[in-house]
Write an enzyme that holds these catalytic residues in place. Structure first.
Site, PDB file in Angstrom:
ATOM      1  N   GLY A 261      -7.085  10.751  -6.539  1.00 24.15           N
ATOM      2  CA  GLY A 261      -7.927   9.915  -7.395  1.00 24.15           C
ATOM      3  C   GLY A 261      -7.577   8.442  -7.301  1.00 24.15           C
ATOM      4  O   GLY A 261      -8.438   7.597  -7.058  1.00 24.15           O
ATOM      5  N   ALA A 262      -6.293   8.139  -7.472  1.00 29.17           N
ATOM      6  CA  ALA A 262      -5.872   6.746  -7.489  1.00 29.17           C
ATOM      7  C   ALA A 262      -4.353   6.690  -7.461  1.00 29.17           C
ATOM      8  O   ALA A 262      -3.700   7.722  -7.581  1.00 29.17           O
ATOM      9  CB  ALA A 262      -6.375   6.063  -8.747  1.00 29.17           C
ATOM     10  N   MET A 263      -3.818   5.477  -7.296  1.00 33.23           N
ATOM     11  CA  MET A 263      -2.358   5.342  -7.207  1.00 33.23           C
ATOM     12  C   MET A 263      -1.898   4.094  -7.952  1.00 33.23           C
ATOM     13  O   MET A 263      -2.449   3.011  -7.779  1.00 33.23           O
ATOM     14  CB  MET A 263      -1.955   5.284  -5.720  1.00 33.23           C
ATOM     15  CG  MET A 263      -0.472   5.094  -5.490  1.00 33.23           C
ATOM     16  SD  MET A 263       0.502   6.502  -6.138  1.00 33.23           S
ATOM     17  CE  MET A 263       1.985   5.641  -6.628  1.00 33.23           C
ATOM     18  N   GLU A 264      -0.845   4.286  -8.753  1.00 35.38           N
ATOM     19  CA  GLU A 264      -0.408   3.272  -9.718  1.00 35.38           C
ATOM     20  C   GLU A 264       0.545   2.211  -9.167  1.00 35.38           C
ATOM     21  O   GLU A 264       1.329   1.647  -9.923  1.00 35.38           O
ATOM     22  CB  GLU A 264       0.271   3.989 -10.891  1.00 35.38           C
ATOM     23  CG  GLU A 264       1.645   4.624 -10.587  1.00 35.38           C
ATOM     24  CD  GLU A 264       1.605   6.108 -10.254  1.00 35.38           C
ATOM     25  OE1 GLU A 264       0.548   6.587  -9.793  1.00 35.38           O
ATOM     26  OE2 GLU A 264       2.637   6.779 -10.434  1.00 35.38           O
ATOM     27  N   ASN A 265       0.524   1.901  -7.868  1.00 36.58           N
ATOM     28  CA  ASN A 265       1.425   0.913  -7.287  1.00 36.58           C
ATOM     29  C   ASN A 265       1.556  -0.318  -8.192  1.00 36.58           C
ATOM     30  O   ASN A 265       0.564  -0.818  -8.703  1.00 36.58           O
ATOM     31  CB  ASN A 265       0.895   0.425  -5.940  1.00 36.58           C
ATOM     32  CG  ASN A 265       0.365   1.565  -5.103  1.00 36.58           C
ATOM     33  OD1 ASN A 265       1.106   2.460  -4.765  1.00 36.58           O
ATOM     34  ND2 ASN A 265      -0.931   1.542  -4.808  1.00 36.58           N
ATOM     35  N   HIS A 297      -5.368   5.959 -16.919  1.00 38.90           N
ATOM     36  CA  HIS A 297      -4.197   6.700 -16.444  1.00 38.90           C
ATOM     37  C   HIS A 297      -3.296   5.809 -15.569  1.00 38.90           C
ATOM     38  O   HIS A 297      -2.089   5.701 -15.814  1.00 38.90           O
ATOM     39  CB  HIS A 297      -4.657   7.933 -15.667  1.00 38.90           C
ATOM     40  CG  HIS A 297      -3.542   8.776 -15.149  1.00 38.90           C
ATOM     41  ND1 HIS A 297      -3.097   9.904 -15.799  1.00 38.90           N
ATOM     42  CD2 HIS A 297      -2.774   8.668 -14.033  1.00 38.90           C
ATOM     43  CE1 HIS A 297      -2.100  10.440 -15.126  1.00 38.90           C
ATOM     44  NE2 HIS A 297      -1.885   9.717 -14.028  1.00 38.90           N
ATOM     45  N   GLU A 298      -3.886   5.161 -14.572  1.00 43.50           N
ATOM     46  CA  GLU A 298      -3.060   4.339 -13.663  1.00 43.50           C
ATOM     47  C   GLU A 298      -2.474   3.141 -14.412  1.00 43.50           C
ATOM     48  O   GLU A 298      -1.321   2.766 -14.194  1.00 43.50           O
ATOM     49  CB  GLU A 298      -3.859   3.864 -12.442  1.00 43.50           C
ATOM     50  CG  GLU A 298      -4.554   4.978 -11.640  1.00 43.50           C
ATOM     51  CD  GLU A 298      -3.692   6.173 -11.320  1.00 43.50           C
ATOM     52  OE1 GLU A 298      -2.470   6.017 -11.155  1.00 43.50           O
ATOM     53  OE2 GLU A 298      -4.246   7.298 -11.231  1.00 43.50           O
ATOM     54  N   GLU A 320       4.001  12.103 -15.045  1.00 43.45           N
ATOM     55  CA  GLU A 320       2.616  12.578 -14.986  1.00 43.45           C
ATOM     56  C   GLU A 320       2.176  13.281 -16.272  1.00 43.45           C
ATOM     57  O   GLU A 320       1.104  12.996 -16.797  1.00 43.45           O
ATOM     58  CB  GLU A 320       2.389  13.462 -13.758  1.00 43.45           C
ATOM     59  CG  GLU A 320       2.543  12.728 -12.425  1.00 43.45           C
ATOM     60  CD  GLU A 320       1.659  11.489 -12.287  1.00 43.45           C
ATOM     61  OE1 GLU A 320       0.727  11.309 -13.087  1.00 43.45           O
ATOM     62  OE2 GLU A 320       1.918  10.679 -11.371  1.00 43.45           O
TER      63      GLU A 320
END
Ligand code: B3K
Ligand code: ZN
Length: 871
Positions: A261-265, A297-298, A320
């Site tokens: 879905g996405a990435m929290e970098n 969320h991210e 998570e």
């Protein structure tokens, strides 16, 4: 297989012998290859150690220097780069070459439609350079990126931009500096040409944060909902959790090729474009809500994940589970709490419970892992969130927030464990969570069997509660857990009966903590109706012999909306189970009029939220139903579910039609009330589509739709009811949207779950559709994933054609994108739940895959578990 992949165990955790405190990265992006120079400050942690193994995969090493001098005391092996004879502290320079254009795994540095981007979690940074690629090594990063200016005008990385310039040959460079030490999995780099949406957010302490969303050229108008969602997230985290953003800039880049879905970098999130782009023509209400939730969320990961990260990957649920809990609360505070809870519970009762009884069963904190990417599961995420939610239920909001505060005081800037989190909750609230900790180490779904006895003389109600957890593939022995069990009693007139023990009022949340327990309530003046497991207070299966009358009563009188929905679900479940048994015995389908009338009552209940009515009228999925049986009978389940839908449609035809017409809206808005109305109206459409004039109604709905929610609902109704209009409407849609993969995903998904005869041949044909590509994970999941997961009748066709189809695709994906392959294989792993013939066919498929020469770790781990579990 040259060498069998090795498992890692949680119990073997060992702190590293060396750490890295600072890394300066230099990327030279060229057409044919990329050169990466990594200059790290390395420090010994364990006295006497002089050997350091750096992780690395698929790298071409060009040079190693220590303290400015060439170093030759090293070896490159399958595990990475082993450096020997090292001093205690040194500057390490490593130059490697990589080829992002050949990277189809979408892990490490790769190209998405001509833009460079990275995905490093869990262990992708090692595909960029040799490094201590583990989350307990926290370093400060600087990143210099050099590339062609016209093709890549934007060069992005984590933190703040600290320099930029131009060089010969039309190239330019940008330098970034991230002031927060972080593990390598949070590193990100993006280089490309985008449209940019800009805004600002002023934090509660008065700092201005620049917000930037980068999208493919031409998509600017589709980014505003993501921006609004981001600002809502930032405000909500301040209001509810007291947490403020910590950098001066927050960037989000939307890319089309993305495995998840996405990435929290840190400071530079990379998103699947599905969770950024939306306008009313292209996105459904569900898409809008999904964007809000994933953006949230991210963003929430910035504190729960980034500021406090995980010590090792076995602790993944630390970030998570907690962040899912936070995003669920965010969506619930902004929208309908009941509808959000219902959707989360559907995921638990459907796919998460199914995971618990599959060969992949694991606790929310796994003990053993071969490929970490296989553990980004519903168990770690969704059940992980339920475990946090149970702590919230046991402690209450105030004490829970005290626990959060203590957790940050103790662990900010470090890599922590699940135990650290529980300890902070325990210490801050003074609550003993000793037995509760078992939720972290025990896998499987606990089953609560409840019976009740009312004593008319004594005016007491006795509840006997029994808990068991069946053995799971990974763990045979189970112990009793602490289960918060929320109940309420109602009198005949719907009034609440206070819970009293020893003449004192007691809380609604009972603490079930033994195998068998009795709870006696006094001063119960009439035989009550009992609402149980309210709000799904624990992730367990509940068995209680409710009568139809009791369930209908709860559908009307339960005080909370979730309980009313749940009573409706239990009523359906009871009759679905009975009818499956009837069909299997060759008997006729029966649904009592009272059951139909209960749903009629809901439909006509003006006091209920329309969004909730829509949920109550939505039947459990075939997969969820499958989970109620020891052996899944796909045909009988399909038959019974369709019969119930048909019966409700016929009997409630007038009411459905009246509601359908009343809820017509003119202009499209994404206000929650408008979403609720559309949702109920489209549920009514789904029922009405099955009746005589269904075809005309669906055509009309499609033709006048002024938004994608209604368009997609018309197509779905035509698809499921197998209407004559289906082919024509599907063609109109595909002619209009072929150029737009994200929109076409909805169409591919409908092809995937087409119930009509010949569905598989049709799915195969659509793989040559110009908008389809197996290289794109979204397209693959939409068509192939929908077929294998949401079309049980055809996927489980008796001749094995569905299994064979999936296996052929997995063979291709195993080589090109093992992560996507490993997600798609899940339905094949669950062969133990089907009849002998199907089991044999599914097993054959797994064996065919197991024999591949180049089987990736991802599939290797799952296939071996599945074959071991039953051999
Ligand atoms: N943390 C990432 C997931 C990474 C998955 C790696 N295979 C997204 C998220 O949970 O927010
Ligand atoms: Zn996450």
């Amino acid at each position: 297989m040259a060498q069998q992949p090795q498992a890692k165990y949680r119990k073997d955790y060992k702190a590293p012998d060396f750490t890295i405190t600072q890394i300066d990265l230099d990327f030279d992006l060229r057409k044919s290859h990329t050169v990466v120079i990594a200059k790290s400050q390395v420090k010994q942690l364990t006295a006497g150690s002089d050997t350091l193994t750096l992780d690395g995969e698929g790298l071409t090493l060009r040079r190693v220097e220590i303290n400015g001098t060439e170093w030759s005391s090293f070896e490159e092996g399958p595990e990475g780069l082993v450096l020997t004879n090292l001093p205690q502290q040194f500057t390490l320079l490593i130059e490697t070459e990589i080829d992002p254009s050949a990277n189809t795994s979408l892990e490490g540095l790769y190209l998405s439609d001509g833009a460079y981007c990275t995905q490093c979690e869990a262990e992708g940074f090692r595909r960029i350079t040799y490094y201590l690629d583990r989350p307990d090594v926290l370093a400060k990063f600087t990143t210099k990126i050099t590339a062609d200016k016209s093709a890549f005008p934007f060069l992005l990385s984590n933190g703040n931009k600290v320099g930029q310039g131009e060089i010969d040959g039309g190239r330019h460079w940008v330098q970034w500096e991230d002031p927060f030490a972080k593990p390598s999995y949070l590193f990100a780099l993006v280089a490309g040409d985008f449209d940019l949406l800009q805004d600002t957010f002023t934090t509660r302490s008065g700092r201005d944060v620049a917000l930037e969303i980068f999208v493919d050229k031409g998509n600017l108008a589709r980014a505003s909902h993501a921006m609004t969602s981001l600002k809502h997230s930032m405000k909500w985290d301040e209001d509810r959790f007291g947490l403020e953003y910590d950098l001066d800039i927050y960037m989000i880049v939307a890319v089309d090729f993305f495995n998840m879905g996405a990435m929290e970098n840190k400071g530079l999130n990379v998103f699947n474009s599905k969770f950024v782009l939306a306008n009313s023509d292209t996105a459904t209400d569900t898409d809008y809500l999904g964007i809000e939730s994933v953006i949230g969320h991210e963003y929430f990961h910035n504190w729960t994940g980034n500021r406090v990260t995980c010590r090792d990957w076995f602790q993944l649920s630390l970030k998570e589970g907690l962040t899912v809990f936070r995003d669920q609360e965010f969506s619930s505070d902004l929208g309908s709490r009941a509808v959000n809870r219902i959707n989360n519970v559907r995921i638990m009762r459907g796919p998460q419970f199914a995971e618990d009884c599959s060969p992949m069963a694991h606790p929310i904190r796994p003990e053993k892992v071969i490929e970490m990417n296989n553990f980004y599961t519903l168990t770690v995420y969704e059940k992980g969130s339920e475990v946090i939610r149970m702590m919230h239920t046991l402690l209450g909001e105030t004490n829970f927030q005290k626990g959060m505060k203590l957790y940050f005081e103790r662990h900010d800037g470090t890599a922590a464990t699940c135990e650290d989190f529980v300890k902070a909750m325990e210490d801050a609230s003074g609550t003993d969570l000793g037995q509760f900790r078992l939720w972290y180490s025990q896998s499987g779904t606990p089953e609560l069997t409840v019976s009740s006895a009312y004593d008319i003389e004594q005016k007491t109600l006795t509840l006997t509660v029994n808990q068991t957890t069946r053995p799971t593939a990974d763990q045979k022995e189970k112990a009793p857990l602490l289960i918060p069990f929320d109940i309420e009693l109602y009198g005949e007139d719907g009034s609440v009966i206070e819970l009293q023990c020893n003449n004192e009022k007691v809380e609604n949340v009972l603490h079930v903590n033994q195998e068998t327990q009795e709870f006696v309530f006094e001063n119960v003046n009439e035989k009550p109706v009992i609402s149980m497991l309210r709000e799904f207070s624990a992730p367990v299966k509940l068995t209680f012999e409710y009568t139809d009358e009791e369930l209908v009563f709860l559908m009307v009188h339960a005080r909370n909306e979730f309980a009313r929905w749940d009573a409706g679900q239990m009523l359906l479940a009871k009759h679905i189970k009975q009818n499956v048994a009837r069909i299997q015995k060759g008997e006729a389908f029966v649904l009592p009029g009272d059951v139909v009338d209960a749903f009629r009552g809901v439909l006509l209940d003006g006091s209920l939220d329309v969004a909730l009515i829509a949920e109550i009228l939505t039947l459990p999925s075939e997969n969820e139903i499958g989970g109620w049986f020891e052996e899944v009978d796909v045909d009988a389940i399909n038959q019974v579910r369709s019969a119930i839908k048909q019966r409700l449609a016929v009997d409630l035809c007038d009411e459905l039609s009246a509601v359908y017409h009343t809820l017509h809206q003119g202009e499209y808005t994404i206000e929650h009330e408008a979403i609720g109305k559309r949702s109920l109206r489209n549920v009514c459409l789904g029922y009405l589509a099955q009746l005589d004039n269904g075809d005309a109604l669906v055509r009309e709905h499609f033709n006048v739709a002024n938004n994608m929610t209604d368009t997609a609902a018309a197509l779905a109704a035509a698809n499921h009811a197998e209407l004559p209009a289906r082919a024509e409407l599907m063609k109109i849609f595909s002619d209009k949207w072929t150029h737009d993969g994200l929109v076409m995903d909805k169409w591919f998904m409908l092809q995937g779950c087409n119930p009509a005869v010949g569905a598989l041949a049709n799915v195969k044909a659509q793989m040559s559709h110009p908008a389809f590509s197996l290289k794109n994970p979204n397209r693959t999941r939409s068509l192939v994933g929908a077929f294998c997961n949401n079309n049980p009748l055809h996927f489980h066709a008796k001749d094995g054609s569905g299994y064979e189809f999936l296996t052929d695709i997995l063979i291709q994906l195993n080589a090109s994108n093992p992560q996507v392959a490993s997600r798609l294989i899940d339905p094949l792993l669950k062969f133990g739940r089907f009849d002998k013939d199907r089991q044999a066919l599914m097993r054959q498929s797994l064996e065919r895959l197991a024999a591949l020469d180049d089987l990736a770790k991802d599939l290797y781990e799952k296939i071996n578990k599945a074959l071991d579990a039953t051999s």
